[in-house]
Design a protein around this motif. Structure first.
Motif, PDB file in Angstrom:
ATOM      1  N   SER A   1       0.823  -1.205   0.000  1.00  0.00           N
ATOM      2  CA  SER A   1       0.000   0.000   0.000  1.00  0.00           C
ATOM      3  C   SER A   1       0.857   1.254   0.000  1.00  0.00           C
ATOM      4  N   ALA A   2       1.922   1.231   0.817  1.00  0.00           N
ATOM      5  CA  ALA A   2       2.810   2.391   0.905  1.00  0.00           C
ATOM      6  C   ALA A   2       3.484   2.650  -0.434  1.00  0.00           C
ATOM      7  N   LYS A   3       3.861   1.575  -1.109  1.00  0.00           N
ATOM      8  CA  LYS A   3       4.550   1.702  -2.390  1.00  0.00           C
ATOM      9  C   LYS A   3       3.624   2.227  -3.479  1.00  0.00           C
ATOM     10  N   ASN A   4       2.361   1.786  -3.447  1.00  0.00           N
ATOM     11  CA  ASN A   4       1.417   2.144  -4.506  1.00  0.00           C
ATOM     12  C   ASN A   4       0.481   3.295  -4.132  1.00  0.00           C
ATOM     13  N   GLU A   5       0.665   3.846  -2.946  1.00  0.00           N
ATOM     14  CA  GLU A   5      -0.237   4.887  -2.463  1.00  0.00           C
ATOM     15  C   GLU A   5      -0.184   6.132  -3.350  1.00  0.00           C
ATOM     16  N   ARG A   6      -1.339   6.628  -3.724  1.00  0.00           N
ATOM     17  CA  ARG A   6      -1.405   7.870  -4.503  1.00  0.00           C
ATOM     18  C   ARG A   6      -1.335   9.032  -3.527  1.00  0.00           C
ATOM     19  N   LYS A   7      -0.324   9.831  -3.671  1.00  0.00           N
ATOM     20  CA  LYS A   7      -0.129  10.945  -2.771  1.00  0.00           C
ATOM     21  C   LYS A   7      -0.971  12.137  -3.249  1.00  0.00           C
ATOM     22  N   LEU A   8      -1.493  12.874  -2.296  1.00  0.00           N
ATOM     23  CA  LEU A   8      -2.421  13.963  -2.611  1.00  0.00           C
ATOM     24  C   LEU A   8      -1.913  15.304  -2.099  1.00  0.00           C
TER      25      LEU A   8
ATOM     26  N   GLU B   1      -2.691  19.767 -12.162  1.00  0.00           N
ATOM     27  CA  GLU B   1      -2.164  18.429 -12.482  1.00  0.00           C
ATOM     28  C   GLU B   1      -1.043  18.045 -11.520  1.00  0.00           C
ATOM     29  N   TYR B   2      -1.107  16.825 -11.049  1.00  0.00           N
ATOM     30  CA  TYR B   2      -0.065  16.356 -10.137  1.00  0.00           C
ATOM     31  C   TYR B   2      -0.008  14.831 -10.173  1.00  0.00           C
ATOM     32  N   ASN B   3       1.114  14.312  -9.733  1.00  0.00           N
ATOM     33  CA  ASN B   3       1.276  12.878  -9.491  1.00  0.00           C
ATOM     34  C   ASN B   3       2.176  12.740  -8.272  1.00  0.00           C
ATOM     35  N   ASN B   4       2.563  11.523  -7.941  1.00  0.00           N
ATOM     36  CA  ASN B   4       3.375  11.334  -6.750  1.00  0.00           C
ATOM     37  C   ASN B   4       4.694  12.098  -6.822  1.00  0.00           C
ATOM     38  N   THR B   5       5.280  12.160  -8.008  1.00  0.00           N
ATOM     39  CA  THR B   5       6.552  12.867  -8.153  1.00  0.00           C
ATOM     40  C   THR B   5       6.382  14.349  -7.848  1.00  0.00           C
ATOM     41  N   VAL B   6       5.292  14.941  -8.320  1.00  0.00           N
ATOM     42  CA  VAL B   6       5.025  16.358  -8.056  1.00  0.00           C
ATOM     43  C   VAL B   6       4.858  16.598  -6.555  1.00  0.00           C
ATOM     44  N   ILE B   7       4.072  15.761  -5.911  1.00  0.00           N
ATOM     45  CA  ILE B   7       3.819  15.929  -4.470  1.00  0.00           C
ATOM     46  C   ILE B   7       5.096  15.725  -3.664  1.00  0.00           C
ATOM     47  N   GLU B   8       5.813  14.643  -3.940  1.00  0.00           N
ATOM     48  CA  GLU B   8       7.034  14.343  -3.193  1.00  0.00           C
ATOM     49  C   GLU B   8       8.099  15.416  -3.402  1.00  0.00           C
ATOM     50  N   THR B   9       8.229  15.887  -4.631  1.00  0.00           N
ATOM     51  CA  THR B   9       9.228  16.913  -4.909  1.00  0.00           C
ATOM     52  C   THR B   9       8.857  18.236  -4.261  1.00  0.00           C
ATOM     53  N   SER B  10       7.575  18.531  -4.201  1.00  0.00           N
ATOM     54  CA  SER B  10       7.123  19.752  -3.524  1.00  0.00           C
ATOM     55  C   SER B  10       7.562  19.742  -2.065  1.00  0.00           C
ATOM     56  N   PHE B  11       7.238  18.676  -1.374  1.00  0.00           N
ATOM     57  CA  PHE B  11       7.613  18.579   0.040  1.00  0.00           C
ATOM     58  C   PHE B  11       9.127  18.574   0.215  1.00  0.00           C
ATOM     59  N   ALA B  12       9.831  17.900  -0.684  1.00  0.00           N
ATOM     60  CA  ALA B  12      11.296  17.837  -0.603  1.00  0.00           C
ATOM     61  C   ALA B  12      11.932  19.211  -0.758  1.00  0.00           C
ATOM     62  N   ASN B  13      11.198  20.121  -1.413  1.00  0.00           N
ATOM     63  CA  ASN B  13      11.704  21.478  -1.610  1.00  0.00           C
ATOM     64  C   ASN B  13      11.020  22.487  -0.685  1.00  0.00           C
TER      65      ASN B  13
ATOM     66  N   TYR C   1       7.870  22.899   0.164  1.00  0.00           N
ATOM     67  CA  TYR C   1       6.608  23.477  -0.291  1.00  0.00           C
ATOM     68  C   TYR C   1       5.432  22.570   0.071  1.00  0.00           C
ATOM     69  N   TYR C   2       4.329  23.205   0.471  1.00  0.00           N
ATOM     70  CA  TYR C   2       3.082  22.489   0.677  1.00  0.00           C
ATOM     71  C   TYR C   2       2.290  22.577  -0.636  1.00  0.00           C
ATOM     72  N   PRO C   3       1.975  21.441  -1.282  1.00  0.00           N
ATOM     73  CA  PRO C   3       1.172  21.477  -2.511  1.00  0.00           C
ATOM     74  C   PRO C   3      -0.293  21.739  -2.183  1.00  0.00           C
ATOM     75  N   ILE C   4      -0.878  22.728  -2.856  1.00  0.00           N
ATOM     76  CA  ILE C   4      -2.245  23.173  -2.569  1.00  0.00           C
ATOM     77  C   ILE C   4      -3.144  22.924  -3.775  1.00  0.00           C
ATOM     78  N   GLN C   5      -4.337  22.427  -3.531  1.00  0.00           N
ATOM     79  CA  GLN C   5      -5.281  22.122  -4.601  1.00  0.00           C
ATOM     80  C   GLN C   5      -6.664  22.665  -4.224  1.00  0.00           C
ATOM     81  N   TRP C   6      -7.617  22.529  -5.090  1.00  0.00           N
ATOM     82  CA  TRP C   6      -9.013  22.864  -4.807  1.00  0.00           C
ATOM     83  C   TRP C   6      -9.847  21.626  -5.092  1.00  0.00           C
TER      84      TRP C   6
END
Length: 204
Positions: free
Chosen positions: A43-50, A161-173, A175-180
């Motif tokens: 689950s952790a490996k396949n989890e879709r990050k939001l 538009e986002y995927n796990n890479t976008v979310i993970e990279t945001s936090f790594a830099n 940043y908190y990724p914000i959506q509506w």
């Protein structure tokens, strides 16, 4: 429990409303320890990050944000409307918008509004590598910091538009990724006509 919900509407029709959010039920099940461990790993490996769609609050308040990418002809009017109503908002800025309209960026910051990162070039972030995403964030961040001295920490991906890479990279830099999560679709007819092409309202 109360939650913020984000919606988009035209900036000429700023509305404030209250939405009640249903409680979320939780289902539990009993499985052998070994199966639980394996299941957790998968689950952790396949989890879709939001990104952040909503937050809890007990306060009767609304949070408003705007994406700035296409022009600036309405900026003064918008800032006056916000000032007249004693409202502070978050402006998600593209790097090239900052370069093209530095005085508008200064006005927004000097009025006490929050500044957020909307990428440097407004690309489809979910088609980029982590390194490319980081550069988009860094270039916009530098443009805003050099101009205003502000260290931004909120990021809204272009086109939503986002995927796990976008979310993970945001936090790594940092940043908190914000959506509506509610969209009036007004950008389909007015996006290319107005300067601030998307406005989101977070309602509780």
């Amino acid at each position: 429990m109360k939650l913020f919900k984000a919606i988009h509407i035209k900036k000429k029709h700023i509305l404030f409303a209250v939405a009640a959010i249903a409680c979320v039920g939780v289902v539990t099940c009993v499985v052998p320890p070994a199966a639980t461990k394996v299941s957790s790993i998968i689950s952790a490996k396949n989890e879709r990050k939001l990104p952040i769609y909503c937050v809890e609050t007990d306060k009767p308040q609304v949070s408003i944000s705007f994406d700035a990418a296409w022009g600036a002809e309405d900026t003064d009017q918008l800032l006056q409307i916000l000032a007249d109503n004693e409202v502070k908002a978050t402006f998600f800025l593209c790097g090239y918008w900052v370069t093209d309209y530095p005085e508008e960026v200064k006005k927004i910051a000097e009025a006490g509004h929050d500044l957020g990162n909307h990428s440097s070039t407004h690309p489809h972030m979910n088609q980029l590598s982590s390194e490319q995403i980081a550069k988009e964030l860094a270039d916009c961040h530098k443009a805003v910091k050099d101009l205003t001295g502000i260290e931004m920490n909120l990021f809204r991906p272009p086109f939503g538009e986002y995927n796990n890479t976008v979310i993970e990279t945001s936090f790594a830099n940092s940043y908190y990724p914000i959506q509506w999560d509610i969209d009036t679709l007004e950008r389909k007819t007015t996006a290319q006509k107005s300067g601030l092409h998307r406005q989101s309202f977070i309602l509780f």
